[in-house]
Design a protein around this motif. Structure first.
Motif, short mmCIF file in Angstrom:
data_model
loop_
_atom_site.label_atom_id
_atom_site.label_comp_id
_atom_site.label_asym_id
_atom_site.label_seq_id
_atom_site.Cartn_x
_atom_site.Cartn_y
_atom_site.Cartn_z
N THR A 1 0.83 -1.21 0.00
CA THR A 1 0.00 0.00 0.00
C THR A 1 0.86 1.26 0.00
N TYR A 2 2.10 1.14 0.42
CA TYR A 2 3.05 2.25 0.36
C TYR A 2 3.55 2.36 -1.07
N LEU A 3 3.42 3.54 -1.67
CA LEU A 3 3.64 3.69 -3.11
C LEU A 3 5.06 4.10 -3.49
N ASN A 4 5.79 4.72 -2.59
CA ASN A 4 7.12 5.22 -2.95
C ASN A 4 8.15 4.10 -2.83
N LYS A 5 8.15 3.24 -3.82
CA LYS A 5 9.00 2.04 -3.80
C LYS A 5 9.46 1.73 -5.21
N GLU A 6 10.48 0.92 -5.31
CA GLU A 6 10.95 0.44 -6.60
C GLU A 6 11.42 -1.00 -6.46
N LEU A 7 11.30 -1.73 -7.56
CA LEU A 7 11.68 -3.14 -7.58
C LEU A 7 12.75 -3.34 -8.65
N ILE A 8 13.86 -3.92 -8.23
CA ILE A 8 14.98 -4.21 -9.14
C ILE A 8 15.22 -5.71 -9.10
N ILE A 9 15.25 -6.32 -10.26
CA ILE A 9 15.46 -7.78 -10.36
C ILE A 9 16.70 -8.06 -11.19
N ILE A 10 17.60 -8.85 -10.62
CA ILE A 10 18.81 -9.28 -11.32
C ILE A 10 18.73 -10.79 -11.49
N ASP A 11 18.65 -11.22 -12.73
CA ASP A 11 18.55 -12.64 -13.05
C ASP A 11 19.90 -13.15 -13.52
N GLY A 12 20.23 -14.37 -13.09
CA GLY A 12 21.53 -14.93 -13.41
C GLY A 12 21.59 -15.71 -14.70
N GLY A 13 20.65 -15.47 -15.63
CA GLY A 13 20.65 -16.19 -16.90
C GLY A 13 19.76 -17.42 -16.85
#
Length: 289
Positions: free
Chosen positions: A31-43
């Motif tokens: 519900t908190y909007l000031n967020k970011e999602l970063i995804i690092i995939d290993g292949g």
């Protein structure tokens, strides 16, 4: 600091198609909007990339290429994170409820006003059916002592929010560690002291039992190397108990199952840390007399 600090959630994944969607949804549903999602995939080769692409509207940044393990992935993500506070998850972890960020924000604001660089809650160890086995997370007094003095892993990294200044002042994760890079970082940050805020009763994350840290002997040996690197005493009674437990772990896991072994592990760590703490309090009291 503003009243609405930006929270960066960093997720490392490799062939995590089975659980990644749940992880992504747990972040986007906050519900908190000031967020970011970063995804690092290993292949990944199991459909993980397709899941990431189908959720691009929920992801601030992602990439996919072979890497050198989870800490290498987290380091790469830090180069793209803009958050005031940062938390790190694996693809089989998930935020416990939609209000986690809303509930942790007041404590982050308090922490920054005091110059405190870490805020944390509890982590629920769960089965594949999301049944809770046990809860990780205790007061900072016990947690700090377990990390720095006793040499045992008395914390769960998935429940911790790190102020970005930690990485500016102390550097990033040491990628030579494959299991305890988070533990080694905490040693660097807190070996000279320092405070953190524990939000008692707030479950931050659900974490499936098993995974890389189930290799107990390697875990304990890496912890010893982390302590040697930072010039901390390695051989302590709690560490010896942990090593003995690591040797017995496969047998106990076979006999009673990982769920109950995990419960015993947590009970044992809590007991050892408590006894070590009480012993220290008694010694300090004697010295003051």
């Amino acid at each position: 600091m503003t009243s609405k600090p930006l929270i960066s959630v960093i997720v490392a994944v490799y062939n995590g198609a089975k659980t990644l969607q749940h992880c992504i949804d747990s972040v986007s549903n906050q519900t908190y909007l000031n967020k970011e999602l970063i995804i690092i995939d290993g292949g990944s080769t199991d459909g993980t990339i397709e899941i990431i692409k189908s959720n691009q509207d929920k992801i601030t940044y992602w990439e996919s290429e072979p890497d050198n393990g989870i800490y290498h992935a987290w380091n790469k993500a830090l180069g793209h994170a803009s958050g005031d506070w940062i938390c790190f998850l694996g693809s089989d972890d998930y935020l416990w409820k939609s209000s986690v960020f809303e509930e942790i924000i007041p404590h982050m604001i308090k922490a920054e006003s005091q110059g405190t660089r870490m805020v944390y809650g509890q982590v629920a160890r769960v089965t594949e059916d999301e049944e809770i086995c046990c809860l990780d997370g205790d007061s900072w007094e016990y947690t700090w002592r377990g990390i720095i003095i006793d040499g045992i892993g008395s914390f769960a990294h998935q429940g911790m929010f790190h102020h970005r200044s930690i990485f500016e002042l102390y550097g990033m994760f040491d990628v030579s560690f494959k299991i305890v890079g988070d533990y080694e970082l905490l040693i660097r940050v807190f070996k000279e002291g320092g405070n953190a805020i524990f939000v008692n009763g707030l479950i931050v994350t659900g974490m499936q039992i098993g995974g890389i840290t189930s290799n107990c002997v390697k875990l304990v040996n890496e912890m010893a190397r982390a302590r040697r690197k930072n010039r901390l005493r390695v051989i302590t009674i709690p560490w010896l108990i942990s090593y003995a437990w690591a040797i017995c772990f496969p047998f106990l896991n076979y006999i009673i199952g990982e769920r109950y072994v995990r419960y015993l592990v947590n009970f044992g760590k809590s007991s050892v840390t408590y006894l070590s703490y009480k012993k220290n309090v008694i010694l300090e009291h004697k010295n003051d007399q």
